[in-house]
Scaffold this motif. Structure first.
Motif, short mmCIF file in Angstrom:
data_model
loop_
_atom_site.label_atom_id
_atom_site.label_comp_id
_atom_site.label_asym_id
_atom_site.label_seq_id
_atom_site.Cartn_x
_atom_site.Cartn_y
_atom_site.Cartn_z
N LEU A 87 -27.30 22.51 -11.11
CA LEU A 87 -28.16 22.07 -12.21
C LEU A 87 -29.57 22.61 -12.03
CD1 LEU A 87 -26.94 18.37 -12.34
CD2 LEU A 87 -26.27 20.24 -13.86
N GLY A 88 -30.17 23.06 -13.14
CA GLY A 88 -31.54 23.55 -13.10
C GLY A 88 -31.69 24.96 -12.56
N ARG A 89 -30.58 25.69 -12.42
CA ARG A 89 -30.64 27.04 -11.85
C ARG A 89 -30.10 28.06 -12.85
NH1 ARG A 89 -31.40 26.82 -6.19
NH2 ARG A 89 -31.90 29.01 -6.53
N ARG A 90 -30.77 29.19 -12.92
CA ARG A 90 -30.28 30.30 -13.75
C ARG A 90 -29.49 31.29 -12.91
NH1 ARG A 90 -34.89 28.72 -16.29
NH2 ARG A 90 -34.76 28.65 -18.56
N SER A 91 -29.87 31.42 -11.64
CA SER A 91 -29.15 32.30 -10.71
C SER A 91 -29.48 31.86 -9.29
CB SER A 91 -29.56 33.76 -10.93
OG SER A 91 -30.92 33.93 -10.57
N ILE A 92 -28.62 32.27 -8.37
CA ILE A 92 -28.83 32.02 -6.95
C ILE A 92 -28.40 33.29 -6.23
CG2 ILE A 92 -28.18 30.64 -4.94
CD1 ILE A 92 -27.51 28.35 -6.88
N VAL A 93 -29.27 33.81 -5.39
CA VAL A 93 -28.95 35.02 -4.64
C VAL A 93 -27.70 34.78 -3.80
CG1 VAL A 93 -29.75 36.61 -2.86
CG2 VAL A 93 -31.35 35.76 -4.58
N THR A 106 -25.09 28.89 -17.94
CA THR A 106 -24.83 28.14 -19.16
C THR A 106 -26.13 27.52 -19.64
OG1 THR A 106 -22.67 27.61 -18.25
CG2 THR A 106 -23.36 26.36 -20.17
N PRO A 107 -26.77 28.11 -20.63
CA PRO A 107 -28.01 27.51 -21.12
C PRO A 107 -27.70 26.20 -21.84
CG PRO A 107 -27.44 29.44 -22.44
CD PRO A 107 -26.41 29.32 -21.36
N ARG A 108 -28.34 25.16 -21.44
CA ARG A 108 -28.20 23.86 -22.08
C ARG A 108 -29.55 23.55 -22.74
NH1 ARG A 108 -22.92 22.69 -21.35
NH2 ARG A 108 -22.22 22.78 -19.22
N THR A 109 -29.58 22.60 -23.63
CA THR A 109 -30.83 22.29 -24.34
C THR A 109 -31.93 21.83 -23.39
OG1 THR A 109 -29.95 20.10 -24.80
CG2 THR A 109 -29.77 21.75 -26.54
N ASN A 110 -31.61 20.96 -22.44
CA ASN A 110 -32.64 20.43 -21.56
C ASN A 110 -32.63 21.03 -20.16
OD1 ASN A 110 -32.99 18.76 -23.71
ND2 ASN A 110 -32.31 16.90 -22.69
N LEU A 111 -31.47 21.52 -19.71
CA LEU A 111 -31.32 21.89 -18.32
C LEU A 111 -30.45 23.13 -18.16
CD1 LEU A 111 -31.97 20.72 -15.44
CD2 LEU A 111 -29.78 19.55 -15.60
N PRO A 112 -31.01 24.23 -17.63
CA PRO A 112 -30.15 25.39 -17.38
C PRO A 112 -29.14 25.05 -16.28
CG PRO A 112 -32.31 25.72 -16.40
CD PRO A 112 -32.37 24.44 -17.17
N THR A 113 -27.97 25.66 -16.34
CA THR A 113 -26.91 25.36 -15.39
C THR A 113 -26.20 26.65 -14.98
OG1 THR A 113 -26.55 23.25 -16.50
CG2 THR A 113 -24.80 24.01 -15.07
#
Length: 126
Positions: free
Chosen positions: A86-92, A62-69
């Motif tokens: 919070l702050g992650r685009r993906s996790i293996v 979920t792209p947010r304005t300040n913090l990717p989630t």
């Protein structure tokens, strides 16, 4: 074996025989969750520190304005708890269908149970 026990056993047999695949899967998830000592998601309350165990249903960036989630819905057969990284685009390893146990404090967001930045352990793929 008493008559009552036999009757209960037969009733249980026919319930399982006529249950849908989804119902049987939910039962199995609940059984696995109990085995590892996790709290059923239906019994989790705001502010409580819990361990929940189940299968990831959905994972979404979920792209947010300040913090990717990164958000993942964990289903334990009784209810869903959303894991929010919070702050992650993906996790293996965090992917739909993967079994895991997560630990953290329950919050409520939009009437849904959420754990922010949980500690987690991935189960070995089946």
């Amino acid at each position: 074996m008493t008559t009552e026990e036999r009757t209960h056993g037969l009733r249980r047999f026919f319930e399982r025989l006529t249950a849908s695949e989804e119902e049987l899967d939910a039962e199995e998830l609940q059984r696995d969750s109990r085995k590892c000592g996790a709290v059923p998601a239906t019994q989790c309350h705001r502010g409580q520190v819990v361990s929940v165990s189940g299968r990831l249903r959905t994972v979404a960036y979920t792209p947010r304005t300040n913090l990717p989630t990164l958000e993942a819905d964990l289903y334990d057969g009784s209810d869903v708890v959303t894991l929010v990284f919070l702050g992650r685009r993906s996790i293996v390893g965090i992917e739909p269908g993967r079994q895991l146990t997560a630990r953290g404090r329950i919050a409520i967001r939009d009437e849904r149970k959420v754990i922010y930045n949980p500690y987690y352990e991935l189960e070995a793929p089946r």
